[in-house]
Design a protein around this motif. Structure first.
Motif, PDB file in Angstrom:
ATOM      1  N   TYR A  38       1.230  -6.340   7.045  1.00 28.47           N
ATOM      2  CA  TYR A  38       0.541  -6.632   8.110  1.00 28.47           C
ATOM      3  C   TYR A  38      -0.855  -7.083   7.641  1.00 28.47           C
ATOM      4  N   LYS A  39      -1.263  -8.108   7.952  1.00 24.89           N
ATOM      5  CA  LYS A  39      -2.477  -8.923   7.669  1.00 24.89           C
ATOM      6  C   LYS A  39      -2.737  -8.887   6.061  1.00 24.89           C
ATOM      7  N   GLN A  40      -1.759  -8.964   5.412  1.00 30.70           N
ATOM      8  CA  GLN A  40      -1.554  -9.253   4.183  1.00 30.70           C
ATOM      9  C   GLN A  40      -1.225 -10.771   3.681  1.00 30.70           C
ATOM     10  N   ARG A  41      -1.769 -11.124   2.832  1.00 30.13           N
ATOM     11  CA  ARG A  41      -1.183 -12.182   1.925  1.00 30.13           C
ATOM     12  C   ARG A  41      -0.013 -12.276   1.083  1.00 30.13           C
ATOM     13  N   ILE A  42       0.806 -13.291   1.146  1.00 29.40           N
ATOM     14  CA  ILE A  42       1.923 -13.236   0.307  1.00 29.40           C
ATOM     15  C   ILE A  42       1.682 -12.547  -0.929  1.00 29.40           C
ATOM     16  N   VAL A  44      -0.437 -10.609  -2.335  1.00 28.88           N
ATOM     17  CA  VAL A  44      -0.830  -9.485  -2.627  1.00 28.88           C
ATOM     18  C   VAL A  44       0.004  -8.284  -1.989  1.00 28.88           C
ATOM     19  N   ILE A  45       1.227  -8.712  -1.358  1.00 29.01           N
ATOM     20  CA  ILE A  45       2.223  -7.593  -0.862  1.00 29.01           C
ATOM     21  C   ILE A  45       2.840  -7.006  -2.203  1.00 29.01           C
ATOM     22  N   ASN A  46       3.073  -5.874  -2.056  1.00 28.29           N
ATOM     23  CA  ASN A  46       3.698  -5.183  -3.124  1.00 28.29           C
ATOM     24  C   ASN A  46       4.954  -5.418  -3.097  1.00 28.29           C
ATOM     25  N   ARG A  47       5.582  -6.322  -3.984  1.00 29.51           N
ATOM     26  CA  ARG A  47       6.988  -6.592  -3.854  1.00 29.51           C
ATOM     27  C   ARG A  47       7.823  -5.482  -4.441  1.00 29.51           C
ATOM     28  N   PRO A  48       7.480  -4.647  -5.568  1.00 28.02           N
ATOM     29  CA  PRO A  48       8.276  -3.532  -6.042  1.00 28.02           C
ATOM     30  C   PRO A  48       8.659  -2.867  -4.682  1.00 28.02           C
ATOM     31  N   ILE A  49       7.671  -2.328  -4.114  1.00 29.97           N
ATOM     32  CA  ILE A  49       7.760  -1.294  -3.070  1.00 29.97           C
ATOM     33  C   ILE A  49       8.603  -1.760  -1.703  1.00 29.97           C
ATOM     34  N   LYS A 310       0.455  -1.574  -5.171  1.00 29.33           N
ATOM     35  CA  LYS A 310      -0.588  -2.373  -4.805  1.00 29.33           C
ATOM     36  C   LYS A 310      -0.323  -3.148  -3.426  1.00 29.33           C
ATOM     37  N   GLY A 311      -1.244  -4.061  -2.973  1.00 27.69           N
ATOM     38  CA  GLY A 311      -0.750  -4.534  -1.916  1.00 27.69           C
ATOM     39  C   GLY A 311      -1.451  -4.029  -0.790  1.00 27.69           C
ATOM     40  N   ASN A 312      -0.948  -3.216   0.194  1.00 25.40           N
ATOM     41  CA  ASN A 312      -1.482  -2.554   1.305  1.00 25.40           C
ATOM     42  C   ASN A 312      -2.022  -1.481   0.851  1.00 25.40           C
ATOM     43  N   GLU A 313      -1.547  -0.779  -0.333  1.00 25.10           N
ATOM     44  CA  GLU A 313      -2.199   0.501  -0.768  1.00 25.10           C
ATOM     45  C   GLU A 313      -3.224   0.001  -1.889  1.00 25.10           C
ATOM     46  N   ASP A 314      -3.688  -1.315  -1.903  1.00 25.08           N
ATOM     47  CA  ASP A 314      -4.843  -1.742  -3.075  1.00 25.08           C
ATOM     48  C   ASP A 314      -5.813  -0.806  -3.263  1.00 25.08           C
ATOM     49  N   GLU A 315      -6.137  -0.227  -2.030  1.00 28.51           N
ATOM     50  CA  GLU A 315      -7.567   0.666  -2.045  1.00 28.51           C
ATOM     51  C   GLU A 315      -7.152   2.135  -2.369  1.00 28.51           C
ATOM     52  N   LEU A 316      -5.952   2.300  -2.675  1.00 27.74           N
ATOM     53  CA  LEU A 316      -5.440   3.736  -2.628  1.00 27.74           C
ATOM     54  C   LEU A 316      -4.760   3.994  -3.871  1.00 27.74           C
TER      55      LEU A 316
END
Length: 324
Positions: A38-42, A44-49, A310-316
């Motif tokens: 959601y609201k993520q560029r392709i 930066v999506i966490n592909r492994p997860i 990473k991705g949606n969890e970048d800030e975390l």
């Protein structure tokens, strides 16, 4: 000889309960994919997860399809007693459904062990979990081989040589899950406590820790129940074991969704935090400078959730770009 509920009734019950849990896991799978994209560029999506989530969904789907095929064949197509077919461990569908279970167990435990490495940043800490994981793989493969080589007239699963391998597989899986989850929870909890005094906003990681504890306890409790039923040669093991497949997926999805909620909550708090105007900040700085010498402190602090990619969890997450 197996005790407890009849094997046919246990198989029907396990298929129904697995179907209910599978439907719930589908909802959580959709929520997980939404939280990752959601609201993520392709890029930066966490592909492994995302890959692990999709693999868990595929394994759960294949498992319930095989179970439905077995039920249809045992009660409709097979010319004989359903229990005779269901107790035959050499049947290809029996070997296939348990191979799917072994693969899902190795995948889920492998992810937890890798997260332990990410948060601890040490290979030494994962030596024992990795050895247990390898033992799970060995016992699972040997058990599947023994089942595939068993004759159709050699008795049910409880009378086979593979019984000792199945018991070892359950015991090692429980030990791997408890040890890996315990190391992960302890590390996140200790980091949270160490940085709590330096944080300007309320911490967001304790809810994630609670979810990790809940899912690890749920998974271990189900496995322990299956182990007890198997040791007692009780057909309840069939019911419990088939429920493990969707439960593993549900546990994985719950953690990811809870991280996404924690991230959104923290972002909302940061957006709504009252801010001072430039003049107010300048006046306060002048008053402070007039009363005490100027002090400069250079530090770096990341309010993060280690080990979740990473991705949606970048800030975390402080883990490497390719981590899970």
């Amino acid at each position: 000889m197996a005790a407890g509920i009849p094997l046919g009734a246990g198989t029907l019950m396990s298929t129904i309960l697995e179907g209910i849990l599978y439907g719930f896991s589908i909802l959580l799978f959709m929520g997980t994919i939404w939280s990752l994209t959601y609201k993520q560029r392709i890029e930066v999506i966490n592909r492994p997860i995302a890959t692990v989530a999709i693999l868990l969904w595929m394994l759960s789907t294949a498992h319930i399809i095989v179970n439905i095929i077995r039920v249809e064949y045992a009660f409709v197509t097979y010319h004989g007693r359903p229990a005779t077919f269901l107790a035959d461990v050499s049947q290809p569908t029996y070997v296939l459904k348990h191979a799917l279970y072994v693969l899902q167990t190795l995948l889920a435990d492998g992810v937890v062990i890798y997260r332990c490495y990410v948060v601890w940043q040490s290979f030494w800490i994962i030596i024992l979990p990795s050895m247990l994981w390898c033992s799970v793989a060995v016992t699972g493969v040997i058990g599947l081989y023994c089942a595939s080589q068993s004759g159709s007239n050699s008795g049910d699963i409880y009378a086979q040589v593979l019984a000792k391998w199945v018991t070892a597989f359950f015991a090692l899986t429980i030990a791997t899950n408890l040890l890996s989850s315990g190391l992960l929870v302890y590390r996140i909890w200790s980091i949270e406590n160490n940085v709590s005094t330096a944080r300007a906003t309320k911490g967001t990681m304790m809810p994630v820790v609670r979810v990790l504890i809940d899912t690890a306890f749920l998974y271990s409790a189900v496995l322990f129940t299956a182990l007890i039923c198997f040791v007692l040669s009780n057909n309840g093991e069939v019911v419990v074991l088939d429920m493990v497949m969707p439960i593993v997926s549900i546990a994985f999805y719950m953690v990811l969704i809870r991280i996404a909620i924690a991230r959104n909550t923290r972002n909302y708090s940061n957006i709504n935090m009252p801010r001072r105007t430039t003049s107010e900040a300048g006046q306060e700085s002048s008053r402070q400078n007039s009363t005490r010498p100027l002090q400069v402190h250079i530090s770096q602090f990341n309010d993060v959730t280690p080990g979740f990619g990473k991705g949606n969890e970048d800030e975390l997450s402080p883990c490497p770009a390719g981590s899970v």
